[in-house]
Scaffold this active site. Structure first.
Site, mmCIF file in Angstrom:
data_model
loop_
_atom_site.group_PDB
_atom_site.id
_atom_site.type_symbol
_atom_site.label_atom_id
_atom_site.label_comp_id
_atom_site.label_asym_id
_atom_site.label_seq_id
_atom_site.Cartn_x
_atom_site.Cartn_y
_atom_site.Cartn_z
ATOM 1 N N CYS A 266 25.603 34.610 46.963
ATOM 2 C CA CYS A 266 26.946 34.696 47.831
ATOM 3 C C CYS A 266 25.882 36.691 48.086
ATOM 4 O O CYS A 266 25.131 36.480 49.598
ATOM 5 C CB CYS A 266 28.014 35.488 47.685
ATOM 6 S SG CYS A 266 29.293 34.120 47.638
HETATM 7 C C1 UDX Z 1 31.079 37.961 45.416
HETATM 8 C C2 UDX Z 1 32.061 39.204 46.351
HETATM 9 O O1 UDX Z 1 32.340 39.259 45.513
HETATM 10 C C3 UDX Z 1 33.161 38.529 46.436
HETATM 11 O O2 UDX Z 1 34.250 38.978 48.039
HETATM 12 C C4 UDX Z 1 32.817 37.301 47.628
HETATM 13 O O3 UDX Z 1 33.766 36.321 48.408
HETATM 14 C C5 UDX Z 1 31.400 35.662 47.554
HETATM 15 O O4 UDX Z 1 30.508 37.078 46.577
HETATM 16 P P1 UDX Z 1 30.629 37.064 42.894
HETATM 17 O O5 UDX Z 1 29.459 36.932 43.971
HETATM 18 O O6 UDX Z 1 31.200 35.881 42.729
HETATM 19 O O7 UDX Z 1 31.581 37.492 44.553
HETATM 20 O O8 UDX Z 1 30.736 38.146 42.088
HETATM 21 P P2 UDX Z 1 30.250 39.062 41.746
HETATM 22 O O9 UDX Z 1 31.524 39.814 40.846
HETATM 23 O O10 UDX Z 1 30.834 40.505 43.178
HETATM 24 O O11 UDX Z 1 29.267 39.684 41.059
HETATM 25 C C6 UDX Z 1 28.248 39.531 42.091
HETATM 26 C C7 UDX Z 1 26.706 40.402 41.565
HETATM 27 O O12 UDX Z 1 26.632 41.616 41.784
HETATM 28 C C8 UDX Z 1 26.668 39.573 40.067
HETATM 29 O O13 UDX Z 1 25.441 38.651 39.391
HETATM 30 C C9 UDX Z 1 27.143 40.750 38.841
HETATM 31 O O14 UDX Z 1 26.410 40.748 38.301
HETATM 32 C C10 UDX Z 1 26.798 41.421 40.145
HETATM 33 N N1 UDX Z 1 27.049 42.988 39.991
HETATM 34 C C11 UDX Z 1 28.714 43.297 40.444
HETATM 35 C C12 UDX Z 1 27.077 44.298 39.904
HETATM 36 O O15 UDX Z 1 25.366 44.458 39.179
HETATM 37 N N2 UDX Z 1 26.742 45.124 38.758
HETATM 38 C C13 UDX Z 1 28.189 45.521 39.787
HETATM 39 O O16 UDX Z 1 28.650 46.392 39.689
HETATM 40 C C14 UDX Z 1 28.846 43.881 40.215
#
Ligand code: UDX
Length: 430
Positions: A266
């Site tokens: 996403c």
């Molecule tokens: C995301 C959105 O959170 C969600 O609401 C939407 O519907 C789809 O996209 P997702 O991709 O499943 O969800 O995971 P998420 O937990 O948001 O993490 C996305 C990426 O960001 C991951 O690679 C995660 O490791 C990274 N991340 C997240 C960070 O590097 N730091 C953070 O503080 C949070």
């Protein structure tokens, strides 16, 4: 209510199962027979905590079905959710081919159906797609009028992989974009099973809420990474800094975890698609462009750090712990580990990889790496170790587990290791 879910990827399947758990009758439709057979047999085609158990229970209680027939799915339901993928084109803009197909096919089926039905878009689509593509296709192929003969809505999904079912069951909010009041009323009734505030809005606004949410969170992560890159030079742990920042209620502590950047199906895709959409609107979203650029360079920082510590990587054994883009998933799409591993291989390193769930999927992307069945095996004889995903089991590792390494260089790209158990490691931004 009777609901159909068209497309059983992460969002479609989790949404369908969540709605069944909440008491609706759900029929999942997919063109992939294999997926449908698995669902029918109570097996989840993807790994998500709690999903398979919930599928089994819903089938047992006769609240969940699966089919490859769009006609059957639509016939048996009052509301049909479009949950097909919206991948990126080469230039980062959104590829609407699946949305095009499914809206035409749904139009064709609608033509022969009696009674009022609502088509709701749940796939992530850039603002104006539902009005520009979905509604015209439905109308053309059904010969009927949207907002009169059938309803249309856009209900974005905010679930995260790794906690998808829980996110569906306990949403922060429900956003309903409605073509007309009748469509909105039906969708609000369907969502009344959830304990969450409901926002009713135009279809375009709902589409933009989804992109704005993802773009904001992705930018927040890039912001944390930018501060983290400076913190590292200052000899400061960025997590301590972000603790201080996040306690401000206006900021919130979430999505401030610095590291090797955001991945997944996403954030990278959606932010790029919004940038592209902005440009077609005659506006250049520079803040978002920079958030993406920063993120693209972030995984390479851990390799730079490793080269500074280890020198030439040619012929060296590098253990890589964690390949999924985040913990609790087998998904490797846009995982920062892809860039890290290909960079290591480019420098001539031998990669010894381990991931509790994602190794199979990663092997398809990177067949040249070696894959091992445990962290300890991957670490055997390694000259250095990079930890790229914060799987809970890595938190349990102790100095003993790293004792098989030939040289002891350990760098983590996410806060994954427990400093009370493992000594002498450093982080990419701490
Ligand atoms: C995301 C959105 O959170 C969600 O609401 C939407 O519907 C789809 O996209 P997702 O991709 O499943 O969800 O995971 P998420 O937990 O948001 O993490 C996305 C990426 O960001 C991951 O690679 C995660 O490791 C990274 N991340 C997240 C960070 O590097 N730091 C953070 O503080 C949070």
């Amino acid at each position: 209510m009777n609901i159909s879910v068209i497309g059983t990827g992460y969002a479609g399947l989790s949404t369908g199962v969540g709605l069944a758990v909440k008491g609706h009758h759900v029929i999942c439709m997919d063109i992939d027979e294999n997926r449908v057979d698995k669902i029918k047999a109570g097996v989840s085609p993807i790994y998500e905590p709690g999903l398979e158990e919930a599928i089994k229970a819903a089938i047992r209680e006769e609240r969940l079905e699966a089919t490859t027939s769009l006609e059957e799915a639509m016939k048996k339901s009052d509301v049909g959710f479009i949950c097909v993928p919206t991948p990126s084109k080469r230039d980062g803009s959104i590829d609407l081919k699946f949305i095009e197909h499914v809206s035409r096919d749904m139009g064709r089926v609608l033509e022969g159906l009696e009674g009022y039905r609502v088509v709701a878009v749940k796939s992530t689509v850039v603002p104006d797609t539902t009005e520009r593509v979905v509604i015209p296709n439905l109308e053309e192929f059904s010969g009927r009028k949207a907002g009169q003969d059938f309803g249309v809505g856009m209900v974005p999904e905010f679930l995260r992989e790794g906690s998808a079912l829980q996110d569906v069951l306990e949403p922060d909010r429900i956003v309903i974009g409605e073509l007309d009041k009748r469509s909105g009323d039906a969708l609000e009734e369907l969502h009344s099973v959830f304990d969450a505030p409901v926002i009713r809005t135009s279809i375009r606004a709902a589409e933009l809420v989804k992109y704005a949410s993802n773009a904001f969170l992705a930018t927040k992560v890039s912001f944390a990474n930018e501060i983290g890159n400076m913190a590292k030079r200052l000899g400061v742990d960025v997590y301590e800094v972000m603790k201080g920042v996040g306690l401000d209620k206006r900021v919130s502590p979430h999505f401030l975890r610095a590291g090797i950047g955001f991945g997944g199906s996403c954030f990278p895709k959606d932010v790029m698609a919004l940038v592209r959409k902005g440009i077609t609107l005659g506006y250049e979203p520079r803040l978002l462009e920079e958030a993406v650029r920063l993120n693209q360079g972030q995984p390479l920082r851990i390799v730079d750090l490793l080269r500074k510590r280890a020198g030439s990587l040619k012929g060296r054994n590098i253990a890589v712990l964690g390949l999924a883009f985040k913990p609790e998933t087998d998904d490797v799409r846009e995982s920062p580990a892809i860039k890290v591993v290909s960079e290591l291989l480019r420098y001539g390193a031998r990669v010894r990889a381990y991931d509790p769930r994602a190794a199979e999927n990663f092997r398809k992307v990177s067949p040249r790496a070696g894959y091992f069945r445990s962290a300890q095996e991957a670490l055997k004889g390694a000259d250095a170790c990079l930890v790229l995903t914060e799987w809970p089991e890595f938190r349990e590792l102790t100095d003993q587990d790293f004792s098989g390494m030939r040289e002891r260089i350990i760098i983590e790209g996410r806060k994954a290791l427990n400093p009370n158990r493992v000594s002498g490691f450093e982080g990419v931004c701490w």
